[in-house]
Scaffold this active site. Structure first.
Site, mmCIF file in Angstrom:
data_model
loop_
_atom_site.group_PDB
_atom_site.id
_atom_site.type_symbol
_atom_site.label_atom_id
_atom_site.label_comp_id
_atom_site.label_asym_id
_atom_site.label_seq_id
_atom_site.Cartn_x
_atom_site.Cartn_y
_atom_site.Cartn_z
ATOM 1 N N THR A 1 43.344 31.336 43.816
ATOM 2 C CA THR A 1 44.608 31.794 43.228
ATOM 3 C C THR A 1 45.785 30.890 43.597
ATOM 4 O O THR A 1 45.810 30.261 44.644
ATOM 5 C CB THR A 1 44.906 33.220 43.720
ATOM 6 O OG1 THR A 1 44.806 33.238 45.145
ATOM 7 C CG2 THR A 1 43.907 34.207 43.154
ATOM 8 N N GLY B 1 44.209 35.306 36.733
ATOM 9 C CA GLY B 1 44.285 35.822 35.370
ATOM 10 C C GLY B 1 44.611 34.761 34.338
ATOM 11 O O GLY B 1 44.854 33.597 34.662
ATOM 12 N N CYS C 1 41.975 30.802 50.768
ATOM 13 C CA CYS C 1 42.529 32.144 50.648
ATOM 14 C C CYS C 1 44.003 32.122 51.010
ATOM 15 O O CYS C 1 44.373 31.745 52.131
ATOM 16 C CB CYS C 1 41.809 33.143 51.539
ATOM 17 S SG CYS C 1 42.503 34.807 51.375
ATOM 18 N N LYS D 1 32.105 39.219 48.101
ATOM 19 C CA LYS D 1 33.404 39.263 48.770
ATOM 20 C C LYS D 1 33.371 38.379 50.016
ATOM 21 O O LYS D 1 32.372 38.368 50.746
ATOM 22 C CB LYS D 1 33.713 40.712 49.175
ATOM 23 C CG LYS D 1 34.979 40.887 50.005
ATOM 24 C CD LYS D 1 36.244 40.626 49.198
ATOM 25 C CE LYS D 1 37.482 40.466 50.051
ATOM 26 N NZ LYS D 1 38.638 39.958 49.264
ATOM 27 N N GLY D 2 34.464 37.664 50.266
ATOM 28 C CA GLY D 2 34.547 36.772 51.422
ATOM 29 C C GLY D 2 34.204 37.494 52.721
ATOM 30 O O GLY D 2 34.721 38.573 52.993
ATOM 31 N N LYS E 1 35.135 26.065 48.133
ATOM 32 C CA LYS E 1 36.071 26.615 47.143
ATOM 33 C C LYS E 1 37.486 26.147 47.439
ATOM 34 O O LYS E 1 38.038 26.420 48.510
ATOM 35 C CB LYS E 1 35.993 28.142 47.164
ATOM 36 C CG LYS E 1 36.888 28.800 46.132
ATOM 37 C CD LYS E 1 36.461 30.215 45.862
ATOM 38 C CE LYS E 1 37.428 30.933 44.964
ATOM 39 N NZ LYS E 1 37.034 32.337 44.771
ATOM 40 N N GLY F 1 41.249 32.572 35.316
ATOM 41 C CA GLY F 1 41.751 33.059 34.042
ATOM 42 C C GLY F 1 40.749 33.112 32.918
ATOM 43 O O GLY F 1 41.140 33.279 31.761
#
Ligand SMILES: Cc1cc2nc3c(=O)[nH]c(=O)nc-3n(C[C@H](O)[C@H](O)[C@H](O)COP(=O)(O)OP(=O)(O)OC[C@H]3O[C@@H](n4cnc5c(N)ncnc54)[C@H](O)[C@@H]3O)c2cc1C
Ligand SMILES: Cc1cc2nc3c(=O)[nH]c(=O)nc-3n(C[C@H](O)[C@H](O)[C@H](O)COP(=O)(O)OP(=O)(O)OC[C@H]3O[C@@H](n4cnc5c(N)ncnc54)[C@H](O)[C@@H]3O)c2cc1C
Ligand SMILES: Cc1cc2nc3c(=O)[nH]c(=O)nc-3n(C[C@H](O)[C@H](O)[C@H](O)COP(=O)(O)O)c2cc1C
Ligand SMILES: Cc1cc2nc3c(=O)[nH]c(=O)nc-3n(C[C@H](O)[C@H](O)[C@H](O)COP(=O)(O)O)c2cc1C
Ligand code: FES
Ligand code: FES
Lengths: 256, 303, 303, 256
Positions: C192, C216, C129, C45-46, C164, C243
């Site tokens: 995302t 997803g 993020c 987790k970040g 990222k 996804g």
């Protein structure tokens, strides 16, 4: 062109070979206007795009339509999971079918694998005037030979490995031979390489030939321009559409 | 029966539902299912100065809750459109949005000028097609180019001008403001997201064009976000689209700020989708005692 | 059994599958289902310089073939992570990617510096993020800021540095090149897509933060496209995600150019997803007589 | 905490009221460790996120677990479409349940609507020492009163419109009255406004109270930090997580 969308009850389901199923739907309005070579556009439940499947039988009296298909991936799997009594969501009948030639004396139907089913309505139309050459990889895949014969057609079954049928090898060998004896027309459906080979044989033998093509589709009715295929008409190349201008095209016009 | 009518740029729509450009051709094929007069409007297939043959097949790929297309603006050209398609469309008693595209601002302007001389109700300038090498998304992904092509088309027509925006940008509001500044009367969004699928057996992209435009339910949350952002950034009306499948989806886009809603991929799943969406919107409004759909536009209350 | 091992930036992975940052916590909860040593790696987790409480709830919304989240980097802070979580993780016989974030380049650098003094294998710098006001996507959507924060972190650590990337940009390749130029050893993508959903009954955004990150299956085609573009634009390795639900999806991303694959939302649907994906990848390789997964990386043949 | 994921057969399905269903699954490994107040995390077929549903019955001997749920939207609809013999994909048992107080003389269980089912395992535990106050909007929604009584609990059924039960109005009126007679603890599940009201009544009456909260979840096991709720512990506010730290919290610690 007229077509309808609706959910139609499946009144008969049959397994023909490994992963190959036959479904018969009660849909009198569609059966009344469907022609050989046309297809139905099926929505498997939960999917966004429909699946095109050729019409493999038209029974106007009973108001039924038959399809025969192989499980390729998830969509056809979902259709194969349906049972008698379930409903099938279809848009049909779609596309431009095979030319029906009432005066023809002898026509040859060439089907390869899952390209055999669309030959059935043609066999029903031409009866004893038709010879159906069917090609399969091996004996387990052989389907619909009795159905073709029940229509009155002569059948020549070929398997690549010689494990069934009179001919070991491709459909083109018996086709060459029949053409040398003369035929009014050849109607074919199957893999692209097979159709190309059949088309070449016919052109060489100066016999009129129609082939049924496949392409990935969205609308299925000619609106989205998704299912393009390159066609040459009067020396002009253009993208026509398998769902509306086809799936049946004159072999000589197809740019392979 | 709730009042579903909306007015955009002075044009009356009997309801806010418009089949999106490219999925509905010129309406002929869907007329087999229902009367086109039931629709709020129709956005026609993108038209260019000359006939275009489009990209080679495969042009279609299925994706989870969506699809990719790489049709590449196949169309018969503006002259054919005006002569052979538009007159028929104009008899259908629905608002016609002529979607236009071009490789250069000049080509877009030329197409707009020709349409300006017709009865067509509105122009929708596509600066966001991901499937062509020139023009298309190249216009839609830079404020400068977007402004430039809008300005060129603006000069060519007095008709209401909608500019259709690309979602493949860092800031869709910047692009929206740029086209608003150059005289756009409305913006429509979103066009497709750029996507790709690979056939892992052949190791080839499924689409012959390698990449294509992603549409369908999967992109709906992106559409809602972009419509909301854009409606809060510009004064001109916003037409929302992207993954709308139900009347509730359409209501959601309108609450986010859309004054009308286009329906794309959903018509492939169900050709009756636009008609069902109209009736579902009406049901929602009736059940919630809302007398006019206009009352819900932009009413989302952010936290 | 095919050889599933890959090597990234000098680090050996027994297989290319890594649960993505934010969906797997620090592994403790999933250890109830299987041994973490079966995984290629784990992205934690970040973590930020100080403890963060994150955004108010609701933080989760379902979407067609996907979900939105607006967790907002809730985490106990780097000191707690190093003291209470990392030591346990380092015993799990899998590669640990410490995902870091911060409101300023200085904060990111400070976190990186503290991690540099630990045994952690790799750092994954999250400049994408969408759920925080400062830092996050603000870094990831401008080449300049992306380069700046990368440079700051680069100075703070000798460990392999993965950056990222955000998909919410006009050109992900430009950002990738910018971080490569500032010393990133690898890039991972996609984070995302920014999305939104509205509850049409309450007229409130479903997420308390109004907008959130879309992940997803629905975004998979966007991930494939961006991985393909980026792998062709930079020389450093690419870690693909977005996804992935099946072994075939992972194979597809690797053919597009990914050297390893992260799995996010799929673990919510099926906690065993990473394990199943590893075994499905092996099956595909065996069936296709491919002896090593390394042979497929970047092998898609564009038309 | 121990939990498992698997597909478990539904051995009993029952409709309790309009859109309210009861399912019983055979899952001995889960039943063996499940406690009152815990929940199961169900994957409806075709969905990406699971649905949390409270455990409404634990039968260790038979190895079964019971859930009771209302159809809210598509996911619960898909679960309601399942039948006896179908399999349910669950992760369970999850979360931190109600405190079990072996020495308690009288506990009050307060359930509102679909918050009544999680009171059943508590009723089974406390038996005659429990009074279950249940609140519903109207008579058609009344559920599980006999089940509560079968556990030995006294029941007080309230409906807002007075169409059923002894009390017309909210659960808080009978609660106030019972509290004035003294009780060791109150356990409650229901809508947020109800829980808040119950919590206030208990704090005013200095009675220990636990409430079961709801929040949208992704992982369900404490990894994703999705299901945040604001909790005050030792005067420190922080976001804890309904799936792991809850769903049951001390009423006094919840920041409403
Ligand atoms: C006019 C026409 C008639 C057909 N008739 C038959 C038939 O009678 N029997 C039969 O078994 N098959 C037939 N097919 C092929 C059939 O449509 C595909 O096998 C089927 O769509 C595969 O779906 P899927 O979900 O199983 O595969 P997937 O690979 O998961 O499908 C993904 C997408 O690709 C499309 N697609 C995949 N393969 C094909 C293909 N070969 N042609 C067109 N689209 C494809 C699907 O429709 C879907 O949109 C026909 C195709 C066409 C175009
Ligand atoms: C710990 C816990 C225990 C629960 N116990 C029960 C029970 O015993 N019986 C019962 O009928 N319901 C219970 N619920 C509520 C139940 O989870 C929701 O009604 C259900 O998730 C709705 O799913 P849907 O697909 O029908 O609705 P949708 O609105 O389509 O769901 C969309 C998304 O929102 C989530 N969601 C929607 N409503 C809620 C909610 N109230 N709480 C949490 N997530 C929600 C869904 O899980 C899904 O991810 C419980 C919730 C929690 C958190
Ligand atoms: C097959 C297809 C063709 C399209 N052609 C065009 C077009 O010519 N011009 C245009 O502006 N948009 C075109 N689009 C984009 C749609 O109009 C719409 O913006 C997009 O599909 C998102 O909406 P949806 O998710 O409802 O499909 C096309 C979309 C599809 C699927
Ligand atoms: C609940 C949730 C929390 C996340 N938190 C983080 C995070 O802290 N840091 C980060 O870099 N990415 C975070 N992500 C993004 C994922 O790591 C991943 O990039 C994204 O979800 C796309 O992959 P997927 O479609 O497989 O989920 C989070 C995603 C989810 C769903
Ligand atoms: S599938 Fe739409 S035109 Fe053929
Ligand atoms: S749902 Fe993931 S932490 Fe609670």
């Amino acid at each position: 062109m007229k077509y309808l969308q609706g959910e139609y009850p499946i009144i008969h389901k049959q397994a023909l070979a490994k992963d190959v199923y036959s479904l018969t739907m009660l849909c009198p309005e569609i059966a009344a206007i469907a022609c050989p070579g046309q297809f139905v556009h099926i929505l498997p439940k939960g999917f966004g795009l429909r699946r095109p499947i050729s019409i493999a039988g038209i029974n106007r009296e009973q108001g039924t339509l038959r399809i025969v298909f192989v499980i390729k991936h998830k969509g056809t799997q979902a259709i194969a999971d349906l049972n008698q009594g379930d409903y099938l969501d279809m848009i049909a009948p779609l596309g431009h079918g095979f030319t029906l030639m009432p005066e023809a004396q002898h026509v040859i139907l060439v089907g390869g694998g899952i390209g055999v089913p669309p030959m059935l309505p043609l066999a029903a139309y031409y009866g004893g005037k038709a010879t159906a050459i069917s090609g399969f990889r091996t004996f387990q895949q052989v389907i619909l030979q009795e159905d073709l014969e029940a229509c009155g057609a002569s059948t020549i079954c070929c398997t690549e490995d010689g494990s069934a049928g009179a001919v070991k090898g491709f459909v083109t060998a018996p086709l060459e031979q029949l053409l040398s004896e003369g035929a009014d027309a050849v109607f074919a459906c199957g893999s692209l390489p097979m159709l190309k080979a059949v088309s070449e044989v016919c052109i060489r033998n100066r016999t009129y030939c129609e082939v049924s093509l496949e392409e990935r589709m969205a609308c299925g009715i000619g609106a989205c321009l998704g299912c393009a295929c390159k066609i040459k008409k009067q020396n002009q190349e253009e993208f026509l559409h398998v769902c509306k201008n086809g799936p049946v095209f004159k072999a000589e016009e197809v740019l392979w | 029966m709730a009042d579903l009518s909306v007015n955009l740029c002075g044009i009356d729509f009997k309801n806010p539902i418009i089949p999106a450009s490219g999925v509905f051709g010129y309406g002929r094929e869907y007329e087999e299912f229902y009367s086109l007069s039931e629709l709020g409007g129709i956005a026609t297939k993108g038209t260019t100065g000359q006939k275009r043959t489009g990209n080679p097949a495969p042009r279609i790929a299925e994706t989870p809750a969506g699809m990719l297309n790489s049709v590449g603006l196949q169309n018969p050209g503006i002259d054919y459109f005006i002569e052979h398609e538009l007159p028929n469309l104009m008899t259908k008693n629905t608002v016609i949005l002529a979607n236009i595209a071009g490789a250069t601002p000049e080509e877009c302007a030329e197409v707009a000028e020709k349409l300006d001389a017709t009865d067509v109700h509105m122009l929708e300038l596509n600066i966001s097609c991901p499937n062509v090498r020139q023009g298309g998304a190249a216009f839609g992904t830079s404020c400068e180019m977007a402004g430039q092509v809008t300005a060129a088309v603006r000069k060519a027509t007095k008709k209401p001008l909608i500019v259709k925006l690309s979602p493949n940008v860092t800031s869709i509001t910047d692009i929206a403001k740029a086209v608003e500044a150059e005289g756009a009367d409305a913006v429509s969004l979103i066009n497709t997201l750029l996507g790709m699928r690979i056939d892992i057996r052949t190791r080839r992209p499924v689409l012959r064009n390698n990449v294509g435009g992603l549409s369908g339910a999967g992109i709906f949350p992106v559409a809602v976000r972009m419509v909301w952002q854009t409606a809060n950034a510009v004064k001109i009306p916003v037409i929302g689209m992207g993954g709308v499948n139900t009347g509730e989806d359409a209501i959601e886009l309108m609450m986010a700020g859309a004054s009308a809603v286009q329906v794309g991929m959903a018509v492939f799943t169900d050709p009756y989708a636009p008609i069902k969406i109209i009736s579902q919107m009406n049901d929602f409004l009736d059940q919630n005692h809302i007398s006019s759909v206009r009352e819900i536009i932009g009413t989302v209350q952010p936290w």
